[in-house]
Design an enzyme around this catalytic site. Structure first.
Site: not given
Lengths: 336, 336
Positions: B304-305
């Site tokens: 998701e970063g």
């Protein structure tokens, strides 16, 4: 920290919309903040506060630093003007800065000298750093400052140091408390050359000879081979723990004070997290002794609380994860 | 990045009120941002932006993940509702989030499906992930999204991933580009058990047999054994470099896309910094291959970063140090 709340935080992590354990150390840090606060989910930090303890050291006249003692007062002025690393990093981390002159050699602004104990601590290779009364006053100053800050709403604290020559007494305290040899604790500090390194090692050796005689008594150790700034930081760190307030530790100077604080108030280390591992060799000994794992390993060696402040946003993020993420139930997703 | 500007930033660091080199890696990072921006001192980030590329993978039906594919679309909804880790960490880091459905299996909100290439990528152990046209469309989508964000003012980018099963094609791409064996690149992903690990290793082995035949052609590799999300991320990362915009890389999925992007646009890696080192074994191979040193080593594995966003405040702080600290001359202090 409250172990029952910590367990509750660990359990809450399994309910948040992510695979169990997938945030790694961030989960651990969030659970620790929760346990410190005694509430789950934890409250995001609202008033992170850095206190920079400034003080000079007689040993600086022995050529153990790349800078002269005059720089300490100049840097205090720089802190007050907002131009130092601590100011920039504090602002970036959402923290505010307080500067305290505990033992700067020379005049500083009256706004910072309320707790001043003396003008520079003693030449520890041959004389005590402080008298018994000065030591008690410095430790009490640190405790009082912690109380003031916590009463003022600080919910996470950082201690920072400023003082030309301060890695020398720090190395002595660390060696005395861990039975290390001078060559194992001596570092380059602000950046001394090989000649300076030899002078510093000799100064540590001589001061350590004096310090070892009182190694079992933390207050006597501060008096003999520490300094007013180190004593104040030790009082500050011990009192923050007594007041159940989490602290992000910085580098080798704060680390030396933390080791003494752990002697003054055993178990205090449970209230601390290590912001970083500095390049000073003695700092690794501190982290090992206090059983703390650094957030960053960035080759920093500035002091001022700079390493702690660089890491603080990571701790804040860990807190917000527990406080703000949706649970599987909230999001209508089948959990693991 | 501009080497002359980098040199100027390194020189500026020696003029700031701190011992030379005392901020360690923070100095390096600040100089890198300066070089990327082509200006010294650098400008503090004003619009950090995360783009999460969501896509499903046929291989998820083969029991290679702890979660079913349905979770991808549910998590996209969670991102839009603001309840996921990426939302919390982005807010904490001062970044905003964009979600793009490149190949989610099933319907998502029209606000995120403009660049959708197909419903889930193919079963890479036996068929191509994408057609040639889909591959081209996905790479172009990533490039277009980078252009949109940079034109919109983004001054630092993060790519995030969401897709059940996506560590399997990532491992295949990494193995194909580095000559690694399946057991060296397989990891636990979201948290599979030993049976799942064996199924995943077999899937990687079979897909890798197909991938190795086209290993010299990055576009063919994305088509054969990647997926639309990976192709879009590769396009995004290559275009960010072409547009001279710094990127903070996340974990193994973004890392796989980054390795392909470096093949598409050699030298692109100069525009990237590694946010963290994940627990996925293949991620260490990526960092080594791209010669990137992670900011954090936190045992994270969410995607998701999240790892990049946890590290972003450190990069921001490094930038502000160069931009905002006083020089010795400013502060009236004798320099080193």
């Amino acid at each position: 920290p409250d172990d029952e709340i910590r367990d509750r935080a660990v359990a809450r992590h399994t309910q948040l919309t992510k695979p169990v354990g997938s945030l790694g150390r961030l989960e651990e840090l969030g659970a620790w903040v929760s346990a410190c606060q005694g509430v789950c989910p934890p409250k995001p930090f609202e008033r992170p506060r850095v206190v920079v303890f400034a003080g000079d050291h007689g040993i600086a006249t022995q050529g153990v630093s790349a800078y002269p003692s005059e720089v300490t007062a100049q840097m205090v002025a720089n802190f007050l003007a907002g131009g130092a690393a601590v100011n920039v990093l504090a602002t970036a981390a959402g923290a505010t800065v307080r500067v305290v002159d505990v033992a700067v050699a020379g005049e500083t602004s009256p706004t910072v000298s309320k707790f001043k104990v003396r003008n520079g601590s003693g030449l520890i290779d041959r004389e005590d750093a402080l008298t018994a009364a000065e030591t008690a006053a410095a430790v009490k100053a640190g405790r009082d400052i912690a109380d003031e800050e916590i009463d003022g709403g600080a919910d996470v604290l950082v201690a920072g140091d400023m003082g030309i020559g301060n890695t020398t007494p720090s190395a002595v305290l660390i060696a005395a408390l861990t039975g290390s040899e001078p060559v194992a604790v001596v570092g380059r500090g602000t950046g001394i050359d090989d000649q300076g390194w030899m002078r510093k090692t000799a100064a540590i050796r001589d001061a350590l000879r004096r310090a070892r005689k009182v190694g079992a008594d933390p207050v006597a150790l501060l008096r003999t081979a520490g300094g007013a700034d180190l004593a104040a930081m030790a009082g500050f760190l011990a009192q923050a723990a007594a007041r159940r307030t989490p602290v992000v530790l910085d580098g080798v100077v704060v680390g030396a004070a933390a080791m003494v604080a752990e002697e003054l108030a055993p178990g205090a280390r449970e209230w601390w997290v290590a912001g970083h591992r500095s390049v000073e060799p003695a700092h690794a000994i501190v982290l090992d002794h206090l059983d703390l794992k650094p957030i960053l390993d960035f080759g920093m060696r500035l002091g001022e609380g700079s390493g702690a402040l660089t890491a603080l946003p990571v701790l804040s993020a860990a807190t917000r994860i527990l406080a703000e993420m949706a649970t599987f139930a909230d999001a209508g997703i089948a959990g693991p």
